[in-house]
Scaffold this motif. Sequence first.
Motif, PDB file in Angstrom:
ATOM      1  N   GLU A  73       0.822  -1.210   0.000  1.00 46.46           N
ATOM      2  CA  GLU A  73       0.000   0.000   0.000  1.00 46.46           C
ATOM      3  C   GLU A  73       0.858   1.263   0.000  1.00 46.46           C
ATOM      4  O   GLU A  73       0.522   2.255  -0.648  1.00 46.46           O
ATOM      5  CB  GLU A  73      -0.927   0.001   1.220  1.00 46.46           C
ATOM      6  N   ARG A  74       1.974   1.226   0.725  1.00 46.06           N
ATOM      7  CA  ARG A  74       2.856   2.394   0.717  1.00 46.06           C
ATOM      8  C   ARG A  74       3.470   2.612  -0.659  1.00 46.06           C
ATOM      9  O   ARG A  74       3.597   3.751  -1.125  1.00 46.06           O
ATOM     10  CB  ARG A  74       3.956   2.231   1.769  1.00 46.06           C
TER      11      ARG A  74
ATOM     12  N   GLY B 159       1.986  10.197  -5.019  1.00 48.09           N
ATOM     13  CA  GLY B 159       3.160  11.020  -4.734  1.00 48.09           C
ATOM     14  C   GLY B 159       3.371  11.237  -3.249  1.00 48.09           C
ATOM     15  O   GLY B 159       3.945  12.243  -2.835  1.00 48.09           O
ATOM     16  N   LEU B 160       2.906  10.295  -2.432  1.00 52.76           N
ATOM     17  CA  LEU B 160       2.989  10.420  -0.977  1.00 52.76           C
ATOM     18  C   LEU B 160       4.297   9.800  -0.497  1.00 52.76           C
ATOM     19  O   LEU B 160       4.472   8.592  -0.522  1.00 52.76           O
ATOM     20  CB  LEU B 160       1.795   9.720  -0.325  1.00 52.76           C
TER      21      LEU B 160
ATOM     22  N   HIS C 119      -1.173  -1.615  11.146  1.00 55.45           N
ATOM     23  CA  HIS C 119      -1.350  -2.170   9.805  1.00 55.45           C
ATOM     24  C   HIS C 119      -2.618  -3.024   9.748  1.00 55.45           C
ATOM     25  O   HIS C 119      -3.374  -2.960   8.768  1.00 55.45           O
ATOM     26  CB  HIS C 119      -0.134  -3.018   9.414  1.00 55.45           C
ATOM     27  N   LEU C 120      -2.814  -3.827  10.769  1.00 54.99           N
ATOM     28  CA  LEU C 120      -4.014  -4.659  10.807  1.00 54.99           C
ATOM     29  C   LEU C 120      -5.266  -3.802  10.890  1.00 54.99           C
ATOM     30  O   LEU C 120      -6.287  -4.080  10.233  1.00 54.99           O
ATOM     31  CB  LEU C 120      -3.928  -5.612  12.003  1.00 54.99           C
TER      32      LEU C 120
ATOM     33  N   LEU D 272      -5.092   8.092   6.007  1.00 53.78           N
ATOM     34  CA  LEU D 272      -5.085   6.720   6.501  1.00 53.78           C
ATOM     35  C   LEU D 272      -3.707   6.078   6.350  1.00 53.78           C
ATOM     36  O   LEU D 272      -3.208   5.427   7.279  1.00 53.78           O
ATOM     37  CB  LEU D 272      -6.133   5.895   5.747  1.00 53.78           C
ATOM     38  N   VAL D 273      -3.096   6.258   5.186  1.00 57.86           N
ATOM     39  CA  VAL D 273      -1.785   5.655   4.954  1.00 57.86           C
ATOM     40  C   VAL D 273      -0.744   6.271   5.880  1.00 57.86           C
ATOM     41  O   VAL D 273       0.066   5.567   6.496  1.00 57.86           O
ATOM     42  CB  VAL D 273      -1.384   5.820   3.470  1.00 57.86           C
ATOM     43  N   THR D 274      -0.761   7.596   5.987  1.00 52.19           N
ATOM     44  CA  THR D 274       0.235   8.264   6.836  1.00 52.19           C
ATOM     45  C   THR D 274       0.046   7.905   8.303  1.00 52.19           C
ATOM     46  O   THR D 274       1.015   7.641   9.024  1.00 52.19           O
ATOM     47  CB  THR D 274       0.129   9.790   6.660  1.00 52.19           C
TER      48      THR D 274
END
Length: 441
Positions: free
Chosen positions: A83-84, A92-93, A126-127, A220-222
């Motif tokens: 996902e990262r 572009g994150l 992550h979970l 969410l990712v960050t």
Amino acid sequence: MAIDYGRQSAPRPHRVPAVLRAPLAGRTWREFLYLMLSLPMAVLFFSYAITMTALGAGLLITFIGVPVLAGALVGARALGAVERVRARGLLGLEIADPEPIRPRKGHSGPMAWMGAVLKSGASWRHLLYGVLHFPWAVGAFCVSLTMTLVGWVTLLYPAYAWVYPEYGNQPGMQLYGDSDGTAVYLDNPFEIGVTCAAGLLLVLVNPWIIRGLTQVDRLLVTGLLGPSRLATRVWELEEDRGVVVDTAAADLRRIERDLHDGAQARLVALAMDLGLAKEKLEEDPEAAARMVDEAHGEVKLALQELRDLARGIHPAILTDRGLGPALSALAARCTVPVRAEVDLSVRPAAAIEGTAYFIVSELLQNISKHSAARTARVDVWRSANRLMLQVSDDGRGGASTAGGSGLAGLAERLDAVDGLLVVNSPVGGPTTITAELPWRG
């Protein structure tokens, strides 16, 4: 950390407004692709997270549940890495990897590793991401796909409206129909124009909707797949501790070298001269007197070298009178005329004073050796909870923190105490170097 604020030309304004460029911009379509791929990834991640968590929790009554849960967390971290990569490539994150799994010091083996996995907050985040991202990905997929398809289909309707009477045996796109034979078609210029205008509006609005949706994905990712603020701070402190240790070791080596090559060598020669003078005292008193006189001069030089060495470590004037008088004395010894102004009503912490003195000392040495300047200036002031230093000169410029220069070492030393070094030194001068340190009074 060092930042070089060179002169940069302002970007030229684009002739086409952003609202008109956005529907065809690469960023819009990359973000749209990200939302399209989010649904299958979210289904996979959600199914894995729920299945493995339920299996591990159900097996906790036996020992098998522990390795199952640990394996589930490791798998979640692997999916999070995917996902990262996806967020980095399409959004572009730039996001750092989370803190690695580290068993406690002195512990090794499978049990220690499983314990480290289960205690890792990053693994559980992550979970959690796999569970929370699924409903959001479903909604974002439906909204973005619907808006994109409807917008472009209605905008481009005039281009393919002829297909319906030609091949579909109907006057246009059917909007409504029932069993009684009543039907509404887009079959006249006015209706086609209104449809096209509505499609244009949707196409122009859709990129901003997509950006809003992906902004939530960024959060969410960050927040869940990146390193925590605490872990990041721990890493920074570990790196800073290494820099401090290396700097202290380098300072000790410099002091040892200066003592060995300077005062120590001079004192050894002095002892030999005094020994010779003692032997000649009875045979040739005049020669012995001359040798004692020369030894007296050597003693003065050795004392001066020791004073300079002590001043370089931590000058007495800095301890007794503070940063203002210490920097004034430092400026007086510089080969370039220096004007020093210190505007401090109270003194910062002793460690910060020592670092500030060292920074100014090194910068003035650079000015003396490399700048070919005629004048220089040192300004010190307090801004909120920061101590600000600025050293400027009218030399030839071109100073940089690149290539392992002395300025790079100063930047590392400042970074170790949560400081900052800003270099502005265009070729041809002038040069202005600003250092920022925490106050810690």
